[in-house]
Scaffold this active site. Sequence first.
Site, short mmCIF file in Angstrom:
data_model
loop_
_atom_site.label_atom_id
_atom_site.label_comp_id
_atom_site.label_asym_id
_atom_site.label_seq_id
_atom_site.Cartn_x
_atom_site.Cartn_y
_atom_site.Cartn_z
N ASP A 3 2.44 1.70 3.27
CA ASP A 3 3.95 0.74 3.29
C ASP A 3 4.49 1.16 3.27
O ASP A 3 5.67 0.94 3.89
CB ASP A 3 3.52 -0.60 2.99
CG ASP A 3 1.68 -1.26 3.94
OD1 ASP A 3 1.62 -1.39 4.88
OD2 ASP A 3 1.35 -1.99 2.89
N HIS A 35 1.01 -1.34 0.46
CA HIS A 35 -0.21 0.00 0.10
C HIS A 35 0.76 1.16 0.46
O HIS A 35 1.98 1.20 0.28
CB HIS A 35 -0.86 -0.33 1.57
CG HIS A 35 -1.92 -1.15 1.09
ND1 HIS A 35 -1.75 -2.27 2.00
CD2 HIS A 35 -3.01 -1.63 0.54
CE1 HIS A 35 -2.83 -2.94 1.93
NE2 HIS A 35 -3.56 -2.58 0.90
C1 XUL Z 1 -8.90 -7.09 1.00
C2 XUL Z 1 -7.66 -6.76 0.06
C3 XUL Z 1 -6.77 -6.18 0.42
C4 XUL Z 1 -6.15 -5.13 -1.17
C5 XUL Z 1 -5.18 -4.44 -1.64
O1 XUL Z 1 -10.03 -7.21 0.66
O2 XUL Z 1 -7.42 -7.54 -0.74
O3 XUL Z 1 -5.87 -5.96 0.60
O4 XUL Z 1 -6.17 -6.71 -1.92
O5 XUL Z 1 -5.31 -3.37 -1.03
#
Ligand code: XUL
Length: 346
Positions: free
Chosen positions: A54, A51
């Site tokens: 992150d 992210h």
């Molecule tokens: C939510 C999900 C997230 C995305 C990344 O359900 O899967 O972790 O993969 O933002």
Amino acid sequence: MATRHQYQFCFGPWNISEGQDPYGPPTRPAQTFDWKLRQLKRLGFDAMMFHDDDAVPDIDGKSDARLRKEARELKQKLADAGVAAEMVAPRLWFSPRTMDGAYTSNDPKCRQYAIKRSLRCIDIANYLGTDLVVLWLAREGTYLREAKNGRRSVDLLVQALDKMLAHDRKIRLSIEPKPNEPMDQAYVPTIGHALALAQLTRDPKRVGCLIETAHAILAGLDPADEIDFAMAFGKLWSLHLNDQNGLKFDQDKPFGSANLRVAFNQVRALERNGYGKKGEFVCFDVHPFRTTKVEHWLAHLANSRRTFLRLVQKARRFDEKQAQQLVAERNYAALDQMVLEHLMGK
Ligand code: XUL
Ligand code: MN
């Protein structure tokens, strides 16, 4: 079948999680990023997904220059560890400004924030050396249908995607659909929706998708069919394998944990389409069970990778000729049992 190639594996720092759920606090102490990076390599993984925060913690409070500096330092750290950055995803569901949605918020100032944050996420992707930005449209939907105008929301989503595509001429956007949670109803629940939305943008060829097993199951779909559908369009640019036991909260179980046959069919779909041949990674968006002890903290990742590789062997050893013979005879009862016998082994 029989496109033989090596798969490359990936997970995110959030996949070594601490066990909190809506009803209780963490059950394991937080680990450092450096520790997670070392474990990733030790477990035989090749890349990490991020992210935006992150990669650059507390991103909203930092200047562009600071963002560049920290992202470049991370890039060096990854290079030293021999780990690639697979993608970066803007975390558009945490801030008070994305409470009512990000790109589809009813508040124009909040929409502006979401777009600005997404453009900064693209900058981070550039600094980390990946051209892939993943969009999980977490709060783009409603708790009650009368709260937003669905048609306007589609227009707003397209406008937001267009701004991102214009910001960087090389970036590719991978939409990760999910039908619900945290919202009651999401605007982009399936791969079909994601790819249709791509067609409305200024550059459809740079908008693809990411399939997560659990999200497809939550939409009542077979993830293998979602894989075949996306790959028929050449649009499956990333993958979050995990598992999900029916229509309940998003479980992110280890791959194959709830339904080995559904997992087998996902691997077969990846094999027949040659997933990974263009450098796409197999990512596991899995979490440890809340009850997991610290000493077993990485088992869900190691197990998912092992199950995947064993299912690749199973897919490659499946007697296609015999299966096709049974298909020709329309003997699906025998085909059904053949699959079960194959999965159970000797
Ligand atoms: C939510 C999900 C997230 C995305 C990344 O359900 O899967 O972790 O993969 O933002
Ligand atoms: Mn995911």
